[in-house]
Write an enzyme that holds these catalytic residues in place. Structure first.
Site, short mmCIF file in Angstrom:
data_model
loop_
_atom_site.label_atom_id
_atom_site.label_comp_id
_atom_site.label_asym_id
_atom_site.label_seq_id
_atom_site.Cartn_x
_atom_site.Cartn_y
_atom_site.Cartn_z
N ASN A 1 0.84 -1.20 0.00
CA ASN A 1 0.00 0.00 0.00
C ASN A 1 0.88 1.25 0.00
OD1 ASN A 1 0.57 -0.82 2.70
ND2 ASN A 1 -1.15 0.34 3.52
N CYS B 1 -4.16 0.68 -2.39
CA CYS B 1 -4.06 -0.59 -1.66
C CYS B 1 -3.00 -1.48 -2.30
CB CYS B 1 -5.38 -1.34 -1.69
SG CYS B 1 -6.68 -0.60 -0.69
N GLU C 1 -3.10 -4.58 -3.07
CA GLU C 1 -3.64 -5.46 -4.12
C GLU C 1 -3.69 -4.75 -5.46
OE1 GLU C 1 -4.83 -4.80 -1.16
OE2 GLU C 1 -6.08 -6.40 -0.35
N1 THU Z 1 -5.26 -1.57 2.59
C1 THU Z 1 -4.67 -2.39 1.67
O1 THU Z 1 -3.60 -2.11 1.14
N2 THU Z 1 -5.31 -3.53 1.35
C2 THU Z 1 -6.46 -3.97 1.95
O2 THU Z 1 -6.95 -5.03 1.60
C3 THU Z 1 -7.08 -3.19 3.02
C4 THU Z 1 -6.53 -1.83 3.20
C5 THU Z 1 -4.54 -0.35 2.97
C6 THU Z 1 -5.12 0.93 2.46
C7 THU Z 1 -4.60 1.92 3.49
O3 THU Z 1 -3.29 2.30 3.10
C8 THU Z 1 -4.49 1.12 4.77
O4 THU Z 1 -4.53 -0.24 4.38
C9 THU Z 1 -5.59 1.39 5.77
O5 THU Z 1 -6.84 1.27 5.19
#
Ligand code: THU
Length: 138
Positions: free
Chosen positions: A48, A59, A61
């Site tokens: 992220n 995110c 993913e």
């Molecule tokens: N986040 C992800 O990278 N993947 C997920 O599946 C859930 C949330 C990140 C986004 C943000 O940077 C942090 O987690 C908090 O929401």
């Protein structure tokens, strides 16, 4: 349902966990790593990437998926996601991943104890909106 070898799962979990070390999350302090396995054995990673303008946060993913597309890979064998608690992808990421196939095995792992779950994307994202929902779809 999911035909993944234990060796592939272990390798992907290790890649996602290592990718998490690069996460840029100074605002939430919630660090996430993702790793996508290609059919030729290549692994593409993501983490992220946050921003002071919160809505711009990426995110792990979607970073991994976009990197895979940019590298020329549109068919994926599995994705692993590593975080504290072993969270499943957010709704936006489920939609984003669904574009490239609902059969994708999704491995979520809790980095604290190494436990993991394997589920299919269509299990996590039933009744997806995709290209087949559009009027011009062949
Ligand atoms: N986040 C992800 O990278 N993947 C997920 O599946 C859930 C949330 C990140 C986004 C943000 O940077 C942090 O987690 C908090 O929401």
């Amino acid at each position: 349902m999911v035909d993944l070898k234990t060796k592939e799962i272990d390798r992907l979990i290790l890649s996602a966990t290592t990718a998490r070390d690069q996460a840029y999350a100074p605002h939430s302090h919630f660090y996430v790593g993702a790793a996508l396995l290609m059919n030729d054995g290549t692994v593409v990673i993501g983490c992220n990437v946050e921003n002071a303008s919160y809505s711009m946060c990426l995110c792990a993913e979607r970073v991994a998926a976009s990197s895979a597309i940019a590298a020329g890979y549109r068919e994926w064998r599995a994705i692993a996601i590593a975080s504290v608690g072993g969270v499943a992808p957010c709704g936006a990421c489920r939609q984003f991943l669904a574009e490239f196939g609902l059969d994708l095995p999704v491995i979520t792992t809790d980095i604290l104890d190494g436990s993991y779950k394997v589920r299919n994307l269509k299990h996590l994202f039933p009744e997806a909106f995709d290209g087949s929902s559009l009027p011009h779809h062949a």
